[in-house]
Write a protein that holds these residues in place. Structure first.
Motif, mmCIF file in Angstrom:
data_model
loop_
_atom_site.group_PDB
_atom_site.id
_atom_site.type_symbol
_atom_site.label_atom_id
_atom_site.label_comp_id
_atom_site.label_asym_id
_atom_site.label_seq_id
_atom_site.Cartn_x
_atom_site.Cartn_y
_atom_site.Cartn_z
ATOM 1 N N THR A 60 0.796 -1.043 -0.017
ATOM 2 C CA THR A 60 0.173 0.091 0.070
ATOM 3 C C THR A 60 1.067 1.244 0.028
ATOM 4 O OG1 THR A 60 -1.818 -1.219 1.029
ATOM 5 C CG2 THR A 60 -1.742 1.380 1.336
ATOM 6 N N PHE A 61 1.636 1.409 1.112
ATOM 7 C CA PHE A 61 2.836 2.341 0.977
ATOM 8 C C PHE A 61 3.418 2.501 -0.477
ATOM 9 C CE2 PHE A 61 7.231 4.152 1.615
ATOM 10 C CZ PHE A 61 6.609 5.253 2.076
ATOM 11 N N TYR A 62 4.062 1.508 -1.076
ATOM 12 C CA TYR A 62 4.606 1.573 -2.384
ATOM 13 C C TYR A 62 3.716 2.241 -3.254
ATOM 14 C CZ TYR A 62 7.115 -0.039 -6.610
ATOM 15 O OH TYR A 62 7.773 0.264 -7.750
ATOM 16 N N THR A 63 2.700 1.573 -3.307
ATOM 17 C CA THR A 63 1.442 2.201 -4.446
ATOM 18 C C THR A 63 1.191 3.475 -4.283
ATOM 19 O OG1 THR A 63 0.518 -0.159 -4.458
ATOM 20 C CG2 THR A 63 -0.825 1.772 -5.430
ATOM 21 N N LYS A 64 1.275 4.098 -2.958
ATOM 22 C CA LYS A 64 0.744 5.507 -2.942
ATOM 23 C C LYS A 64 1.925 6.256 -3.128
ATOM 24 C CE LYS A 64 -2.660 4.995 0.927
ATOM 25 N NZ LYS A 64 -3.035 5.120 2.242
ATOM 26 N N TYR A 65 3.179 5.746 -2.798
ATOM 27 C CA TYR A 65 4.575 6.254 -3.170
ATOM 28 C C TYR A 65 4.530 6.445 -4.644
ATOM 29 C CZ TYR A 65 9.339 7.263 -3.819
ATOM 30 O OH TYR A 65 10.475 7.775 -4.258
ATOM 31 N N LEU A 89 1.997 6.360 -6.970
ATOM 32 C CA LEU A 89 1.021 7.280 -7.441
ATOM 33 C C LEU A 89 1.307 8.852 -7.177
ATOM 34 C CD1 LEU A 89 -1.819 7.548 -8.733
ATOM 35 C CD2 LEU A 89 -2.881 7.112 -6.270
ATOM 36 N N ARG A 90 1.796 9.036 -5.913
ATOM 37 C CA ARG A 90 2.146 10.317 -5.637
ATOM 38 C C ARG A 90 3.291 10.942 -6.446
ATOM 39 N NH1 ARG A 90 5.816 12.521 -2.100
ATOM 40 N NH2 ARG A 90 6.691 10.585 -1.290
#
Length: 306
Positions: A23-28, A30-31
């Motif tokens: 989740t953290f990697y995906t958000k990173y 995406l950001r």
């Protein structure tokens, strides 16, 4: 705790940890992608955007599509800029090419009016002079309107008192009002607003000119000022023929003229120009009217303190 329960807990913990990391990697990712797209849009806004080469991932595919869109937008903006320059040149050419011929027509028609001519000839010369004046007014109005709409002519609003500007307009319209026996009323007020004095005066003149034109002899036209919370309001009331409810939304259209006044002089561009001027000053205009009971035009200018 049994060995099976222990393994189950460890598995749940590992799954939770992996889920959090993903989740953290995906958000990173995406950001980062959003930040990159924002930079692309900023570059396009500043006019420094250039397309790069991307890989075949889905996010890069989206970035590529955005790059193509921004490149096309940049080309469209350049085309609009070029067209605007062409319009500027066209307006300048029209203004220059028509100014001298119309001035000559007016000059020679006035000279002919001073000659001792037969009555029939004098009637024709007076009609020629009248039509030349109308053509001159129309050309000047169209040039002004085109300059406003294309941004060639820029208004310069400043904080200033409203009453001196209105007094100048009333002084200009007074000869026409006096000729028809129309009474002009105005009570000065120490009210300030942010507006361009020259162009706002022209906008107000257009309204008052219509008021005098469509008010029967012996009527009256009044101008009043009122301070509201955000705007300084100029109310122009007349005792003229009035406007029907269905026409109040049409009178600010370009070249619109009511069927009831088509026999009167005019080209139907004054109120359209007025609305354009007031809108460019962050103001607006309203009208209330009733056939046979006159009209009231309300001009709202951004209120200001000296």
């Amino acid at each position: 705790m049994t060995k099976l329960e222990f393994l189950f807990c460890v598995t749940v913990l590992l799954v939770s940890l992996l889920s959090a990391v993903w989740t953290f990697y995906t958000k990173y990712r995406l950001r980062k992608t959003m930040e990159h797209m924002a930079q692309m849009i900023d570059a396009a806004t500043m006019g420094t955007f250039c397309e790069d080469v991307y890989d075949e991932s889905l996010l890069s595919f989206i970035e590529t599509k955005l790059a193509h869109y921004l490149a096309a937008s940049k080309n469209s903006a350049q085309q609009v800029s070029n067209e605007k320059e062409n319009i500027k040149k066209l307006i300048a050419d029209i203004s220059h090419q028509t100014k001298t011929p119309i001035a000559n027509i007016l000059l020679y028609s006035q000279l002919l009016c001073e000659k001792d001519l037969p009555k029939e000839s004098r009637t024709c010369i007076e009609a020629l002079n009248q039509q030349a004046e109308k053509l001159n007014f129309l050309i000047h109005s169209l040039v002004k309107l085109s300059r406003l709409e294309t941004g060639v002519l820029v208004l310069h609003p400043e904080i200033r008192p409203i009453s001196p500007m209105l007094k100048e307009v009333i002084a200009q319209i007074s000869p026409k009002a006096t000729k028809k026996g129309i009474r002009l009323e105005f009570e000065a007020s120490n009210l300030y607003a942010c507006f361009d004095s020259k162009w706002t005066a022209e906008a107000i003149y257009n309204i008052m000119d219509n008021a005098v034109k469509y008010t029967p002899a012996g009527g009256n036209v009044s101008v009043a000022l009122l301070h509201t919370e955000l705007f300084a309001r100029i109310a122009i009331r007349d005792s003229g023929i009035g406007i029907s409810e269905e026409e109040t939304a049409k009178i600010f259209g370009r070249f619109y003229r009511s069927p009831r006044v088509r026999d009167s002089e005019g080209v139907g561009i004054g109120l359209f120009l007025t609305r354009e001027i007031i809108a460019k000053e962050s103001g607006y205009i309203k009208v209330t009217s009733e056939p046979g009971n006159g009209s009231t035009f309300f001009v709202y200018l951004p209120a200001a303190q000296p």
